[in-house]
Design an enzyme around this catalytic site. Structure first.
Site, PDB file in Angstrom:
ATOM      1  NE  ARG A   1      10.516  -0.742  -0.652  1.00 10.61           N
ATOM      2  CZ  ARG A   1       9.398  -0.994  -1.322  1.00 10.61           C
ATOM      3  NH1 ARG A   1       8.426  -0.107  -1.321  1.00 10.61           N
ATOM      4  NH2 ARG A   1       9.245  -2.106  -1.998  1.00 10.61           N
TER       5      ARG A   1
ATOM      6  CD  GLU B   1      -1.544   0.709  -0.787  1.00 11.62           C
ATOM      7  OE1 GLU B   1      -0.423   1.197  -0.575  1.00 11.62           O
ATOM      8  OE2 GLU B   1      -1.725  -0.233  -1.569  1.00 11.62           O
TER       9      GLU B   1
ATOM     10  N   GLY C   1       5.668  -0.003   0.936  1.00 14.08           N
ATOM     11  CA  GLY C   1       5.791   1.424   0.613  1.00 14.08           C
ATOM     12  C   GLY C   1       5.192   2.375   1.630  1.00 14.08           C
TER      13      GLY C   1
ATOM     14  CG  ASP D   1      -1.245   3.031 -10.960  1.00 12.53           C
ATOM     15  OD1 ASP D   1      -1.973   3.784 -11.627  1.00 12.53           O
ATOM     16  OD2 ASP D   1      -0.274   2.438 -11.446  1.00 12.53           O
TER      17      ASP D   1
ATOM     18  CG  ASP E   1       9.765  -0.409  -4.920  1.00 16.11           C
ATOM     19  OD1 ASP E   1       8.529  -0.267  -4.858  1.00 16.11           O
ATOM     20  OD2 ASP E   1      10.314  -1.361  -5.525  1.00 16.11           O
TER      21      ASP E   1
ATOM     22  CG  PHE F   1       7.288   4.474 -11.913  1.00 17.57           C
ATOM     23  CD1 PHE F   1       6.404   3.526 -11.400  1.00 17.57           C
ATOM     24  CD2 PHE F   1       8.603   4.442 -11.499  1.00 17.57           C
ATOM     25  CE1 PHE F   1       6.827   2.566 -10.498  1.00 17.57           C
ATOM     26  CE2 PHE F   1       9.046   3.474 -10.591  1.00 17.57           C
ATOM     27  CZ  PHE F   1       8.150   2.535 -10.097  1.00 17.57           C
TER      28      PHE F   1
HETATM   29  P1  IMP Z   1      -2.496  -0.650  -7.618  1.00 18.30           P
HETATM   30  O1  IMP Z   1      -2.957  -2.034  -7.245  1.00 18.30           O
HETATM   31  O2  IMP Z   1      -2.212  -0.548  -9.094  1.00 18.30           O
HETATM   32  O3  IMP Z   1      -3.415   0.444  -7.143  1.00 18.30           O
HETATM   33  O4  IMP Z   1      -1.067  -0.427  -7.009  1.00 18.30           O
HETATM   34  C1  IMP Z   1      -0.850  -0.338  -5.702  1.00 18.30           C
HETATM   35  C2  IMP Z   1       0.622  -0.476  -5.366  1.00 18.30           C
HETATM   36  O5  IMP Z   1       1.470  -0.377  -6.520  1.00 18.30           O
HETATM   37  C3  IMP Z   1       1.048   0.648  -4.463  1.00 18.30           C
HETATM   38  O6  IMP Z   1       0.802   0.343  -3.136  1.00 18.30           O
HETATM   39  C4  IMP Z   1       2.511   0.775  -4.765  1.00 18.30           C
HETATM   40  O7  IMP Z   1       3.218  -0.133  -3.975  1.00 18.30           O
HETATM   41  C5  IMP Z   1       2.613   0.401  -6.219  1.00 18.30           C
HETATM   42  N1  IMP Z   1       2.655   1.621  -7.068  1.00 18.30           N
HETATM   43  C6  IMP Z   1       1.639   2.224  -7.722  1.00 18.30           C
HETATM   44  N2  IMP Z   1       2.040   3.321  -8.376  1.00 18.30           N
HETATM   45  C7  IMP Z   1       3.375   3.433  -8.124  1.00 18.30           C
HETATM   46  C8  IMP Z   1       4.377   4.410  -8.502  1.00 18.30           C
HETATM   47  O8  IMP Z   1       4.147   5.406  -9.205  1.00 18.30           O
HETATM   48  N3  IMP Z   1       5.634   4.171  -8.036  1.00 18.30           N
HETATM   49  C9  IMP Z   1       5.945   3.101  -7.244  1.00 18.30           C
HETATM   50  N4  IMP Z   1       5.043   2.194  -6.861  1.00 18.30           N
HETATM   51  C10 IMP Z   1       3.767   2.350  -7.288  1.00 18.30           C
HETATM   52 MG    MG Z   2       1.727   0.252  -1.431  1.00 22.49          MG
END
Ligand code: IMP
Ligand code: MG
Length: 193
Positions: A168, A102, A47, A106, A162, A155
């Site tokens: 993307r 990054e 991403g 999230d 994506d 989201f």
């Molecule tokens: P985390 O480990 O939950 O912080 O997520 C990290 C990864 O989840 C990010 O680098 C994104 O690739 C994906 N991600 C988190 N939130 C979203 C969103 O709202 N849309 C799409 N991908 C997300």
């Molecule tokens: Mg990512």
């Protein structure tokens, strides 16, 4: 694709101009903080690719760029606690000033695992740079050092983010129509062409 609209989107959260303004602010801070350093930028695939491209063009210090890939989402819209790192640089991180890049944070679980691994390999400093931060989604204590902008618990899709590996390449960040998210997989618009 039309640069400002897309039939699958319900709303635009960040326009192309909004995104570039946030990147400009981030680059200004990084140019101050890393003026006399040669950091290693560790970009988290996939991403991050549009953000990395736009950000690095505005950096005026020497830097290396390497890629890492980790997965926690598996194509859905909700994160899981399971994180797998499946691409890592061959070069040693020992003594490096590392900037992890990054697209969005999230839960923080992905970056936490990556940060720990960078530290365990002997980096002299590790900082986190993210274009988007969703602090409400955190499942672990983790703060980014450089944040483009904070976003609501939605989201988001586009500019690298994506849904089912699609969107993307959309130049803005927005929210998909519910009918797309809830669609039976066999009816996705990309299945018809
Ligand atoms: P985390 O480990 O939950 O912080 O997520 C990290 C990864 O989840 C990010 O680098 C994104 O690739 C994906 N991600 C988190 N939130 C979203 C969103 O709202 N849309 C799409 N991908 C997300
Ligand atoms: Mg990512």
């Amino acid at each position: 694709m039309n640069p400002t609209t897309h039939p699958d989107f319900e709303s635009i959260v960040l326009s192309e101009a909004d995104i570039q303004a946030h990147i400009e602010t981030l680059a200004t801070k990084l140019n101050e903080d890393y003026a006399n350093k040669t950091p290693l930028l560790l970009a988290v695939l996939k991403g991050v690719y549009p953000f990395l491209s736009d950000l690095t063009k505005k950096l005026n210090f020497y830097c290396d760029v390497e890629f890492i890939a980790a997965s926690s989402y598996h194509g859905g819209t909700a994160t899981t606690d399971w994180v797998e790192i499946y691409l890592w640089p061959r070069m040693s991180l020992k003594g490096k000033d590392v900037l992890i890049i990054e697209d969005i944070i999230d839960s923080g679980l992905t970056l936490k695992k990556i940060k720990q691994k960078v530290q365990s390999e002997g980096a002299s400093s590790v900082k986190l740079v993210t274009l988007l931060d969703k602090p409400s989604g955190r499942k672990t204590k983790l703060e980014a050092d450089y944040v483009g902008t904070t976003v609501k618990p939605l989201f988001l899709v586009g500019y690298g983010l994506d849904f089912q590996e699609k969107y993307r390449n959309v130049p803005f960040v927005g929210v998909l129509k519910k009918e797309i998210i809830n669609m039976n997989a066999k009816d996705y618009p990309w299945r018809n062409n």
